[in-house]
Each structure stands twice: as C-alpha cells, then as structure tokens.
Scaffold this motif. Structure first.
Motif: not given
Length: 198
Positions: A63, A103, A106-107, A110, A117, A120, A124
């Motif tokens: 990321l 995605p 990734v969430v 996190a 975390r 991420k 964003y």
C-alpha cells in the motif's frame, strides 16, 4: 554492505509487492500466505520472511508503494460531474471481485496490525488530497464557496458508499454514487463544509 539503488534488492521488492497484490486479488486476505507470495515472486520464502515477516507487513508495504502513484482526477467540466465520477469509481472497483479483494484485504489487515492501519490511513489521505483538486477547480470557477474544505467534501462524497460496502453490506450502484455525490455537493453549496481554521 550498501545496497545499490535499483539493484537486486529493488527488483526483489518490486516482484514481491506485485505478487502481494496478485495474491490478494486471487485469494483474499484470509487465503494469503508468505509462501505463496514468495512462489509467485520467484524468490525464496526466507527472503520474504526476513524483510516482511508477516502478511500484514507485506500488505502495508504494498500500500505504501502505491500511495504516491499518480491518480488522474476526473475533469468533467463541473463539480457535480467530477464528484459523481469520484463516487462512481468506488462503485466500479467494488463491482469487480478481483479489484475489490485488495481494498477489502487492506481494511481487514488494518484491523489486525497497527502498521497496516497507518499505511491505510496514509494511503487514503494521499488519495483524498489528489481528488481534492476537483474541489479547488470548482472554487476557482465560482461553483462553491471560497472557504470550502476540499478534502472534507471528498470524504463526504465517498463515506456513504464505504458505509454500505463495509458496514451494512448493502449494494452500491451508479444511482447510489450519484445520490451520495449530490448530497455532499448540496451541503457544500449551502456553506456547510467550511475549512476548519485553528
């Protein structure tokens, strides 16, 4: 020993991070293993373990590596069209099982890793800043109040979609994206999204 920039270390990192994205798309977060990433990248698993140690760290580094990739902000000629395009891109990504896997992973990562975390959050923040150019253009055209908080307007546009995707599990489509964008825009035009000054 000093590693040469662009040398083997850089090539290994690029291969491993590309493999990480490919594994995420194919297997999702729960199906990923360091061994599978190593196999796909064509490197020994000890190389991956030594540098990344866990799946969460792999995802975070992947990321981080894509955070500064240039993202072309829409330019439809109006703030309404631009915000709808921003929202529509989310719908497009999550309509594609392979693209939505990244995605979602990734969430999930996190939730388990402070390193993931932070990555991420940074990712964003960078994307919102890139998208905020559409708001800056709108202010220059006189479509929005001069003190409109550009990043906050992007957040307000996207938030209802992510709420449906990650919290309620409700479907999202073009109509949902359009409604979300227009609601955020109405708030901004009414002066309800002012920049916060310390």
């Amino acid at each position: 020993m000093t590693t040469r920039p662009g040398g083997r270390s850089a090539r290994v990192r690029a291969a491993v991070l590309a493999a990480t994205y490919a594994e995420l798309a194919e297997r999702g977060y729960l199906g990923m293993t360091v061994e599978n990433v190593a196999d796909r990248a064509g490197v020994h698993k000890t190389t991956v373990y030594r540098r990344w140690a866990t799946i969460d760290i792999l995802i975070a580094d992947a990321l981080d590596s894509s955070r500064d990739t240039e993202w072309p902000a829409p330019d439809t000629g109006s703030i309404e069209g631009d915000l709808i395009a921003v929202a529509d891109e989310i719908v497009t990504v999550f309509a594609d099982p392979a693209r939505r896997a990244v995605p979602e992973a990734v969430v999930t990562a996190a939730l388990h890793s402070s390193r993931a975390r932070q990555s991420k959050k940074d990712f964003y923040a960078a994307r919102h800043a890139q998208a905020a150019v559409v708001v800056a253009r709108a202010v220059q055209r006189g479509e929005l109040p001069p003190d409109t908080d550009a990043v906050e307007l992007i957040r307000l546009t996207c938030a209802p979609l992510y709420y449906r995707i990650f919290i309620t599990g409700e479907p999202v489509d073009h109509a949902t994206a359009e409604r979300s964008a227009r609601a955020a825009l109405a708030a901004a035009r009414a002066g309800l999204v002012p920049a916060q000054h310390p």
